[in-house]
Design an enzyme around this catalytic site. Sequence first.
Site, short mmCIF file in Angstrom:
data_model
loop_
_atom_site.label_atom_id
_atom_site.label_comp_id
_atom_site.label_asym_id
_atom_site.label_seq_id
_atom_site.Cartn_x
_atom_site.Cartn_y
_atom_site.Cartn_z
N HIS A 92 -4.15 -1.31 0.02
CA HIS A 92 -4.68 -1.20 -0.66
C HIS A 92 -3.82 -0.21 -1.63
O HIS A 92 -3.72 -0.50 -2.55
CB HIS A 92 -6.40 -0.43 -0.56
CG HIS A 92 -6.00 0.64 0.99
ND1 HIS A 92 -4.57 1.12 1.07
CD2 HIS A 92 -7.24 1.46 0.97
CE1 HIS A 92 -5.34 2.09 2.21
NE2 HIS A 92 -7.47 1.86 2.19
N TYR A 93 -3.39 0.82 -1.04
CA TYR A 93 -3.04 1.82 -2.00
C TYR A 93 -1.77 1.33 -2.32
O TYR A 93 -1.39 1.23 -3.82
CB TYR A 93 -2.38 2.95 -0.96
CG TYR A 93 -1.54 4.18 -1.94
CD1 TYR A 93 -2.26 5.04 -2.34
CD2 TYR A 93 0.03 4.19 -1.59
CE1 TYR A 93 -1.54 5.88 -3.21
CE2 TYR A 93 0.61 4.97 -2.48
CZ TYR A 93 -0.34 6.12 -2.59
OH TYR A 93 0.52 6.54 -3.64
N SER A 94 -0.52 0.02 -1.67
CA SER A 94 0.20 -0.43 -2.00
C SER A 94 0.13 -1.31 -3.02
O SER A 94 1.13 -1.14 -3.78
CB SER A 94 1.30 -0.64 -0.45
OG SER A 94 1.56 0.02 0.42
N SER A 153 -1.83 -1.28 -4.93
CA SER A 153 -2.50 -1.21 -6.17
C SER A 153 -1.69 0.03 -7.00
O SER A 153 -1.36 -0.66 -8.11
CB SER A 153 -4.15 0.37 -6.17
OG SER A 153 -3.33 1.45 -5.54
N LYS A 154 -0.32 0.13 -6.00
CA LYS A 154 0.73 1.12 -7.13
C LYS A 154 1.58 -0.11 -7.24
O LYS A 154 2.31 0.00 -8.56
CB LYS A 154 1.10 1.84 -6.15
CG LYS A 154 0.58 2.92 -6.22
CD LYS A 154 0.05 3.85 -7.05
CE LYS A 154 -0.12 5.27 -7.24
NZ LYS A 154 -0.85 5.52 -8.04
#
Length: 250
Positions: free
Chosen positions: A156-158, A160-161
Amino acid sequence: MAKIDLAGRVAVITGAARGIGLAVAALAASRGAAIAIWDMDEAASKAAAAKLGQATRVSTHILDLTDAAAVEAATQATLSAHGRVDVLVNNAGITGGNAPVWELPVAEWRRVIEVNLIAPFIVSRAVVPHMRAAGYGRVVNIASIAGKEGNPNASHYSASKAGLIGLTKSLGKELAGSGVLANCVTPAAAETDIFKQMTPQQIAWMRSKIPMDRFVQVEEIAELVCWLASEACSFSTGAVFDISGGRATY
């Protein structure tokens, strides 16, 4: 060539109450900028404003950055307080914890995308037209090396970035020739409060990927961001600037 000088500029910095955002705000203030702190933590924002207040004009705006109406209201309040916006740093973000794709709750995945990607879109959508009207502006998005490489147990973080990198490239092309530049930075991990959302194993794995064998300091990120936010940066737009201690492979 212009010096890295922000005298007389007004900078909106999201998530400026702590961590990278606060470091950017402090450095920008030391170089003459007025600061608008956009954050959802009222107590931390007031504490940050007290630190910055001795160096520059500062205003605080407490809001949920995923709420388009709240963002529009904060934009108008910032314009009322400072007269204009010259710099936008989309810094606020969350990690959302660590787990493989098949174990991440759908609601958690969506929340990370909302805060890390949709919020910068909403904020840029509200602020950039005022920069275009003025014929000058600098947008700096705080992405992550995870957006280029994809960290395991942080899809999710990867994602989003990675999306924020794509948003930056599109925005840079759309604004080219307007006097408004949009760039992003992709730091390796920095020791901030965001580590509290991560497992010790994930933190150790991230450090093991950095050839310099240390985490980046928030002050180091701030130096790069302030250059991108200044007139000294004049021919880079839609670009990605690594600050990864040698981790970046492309």
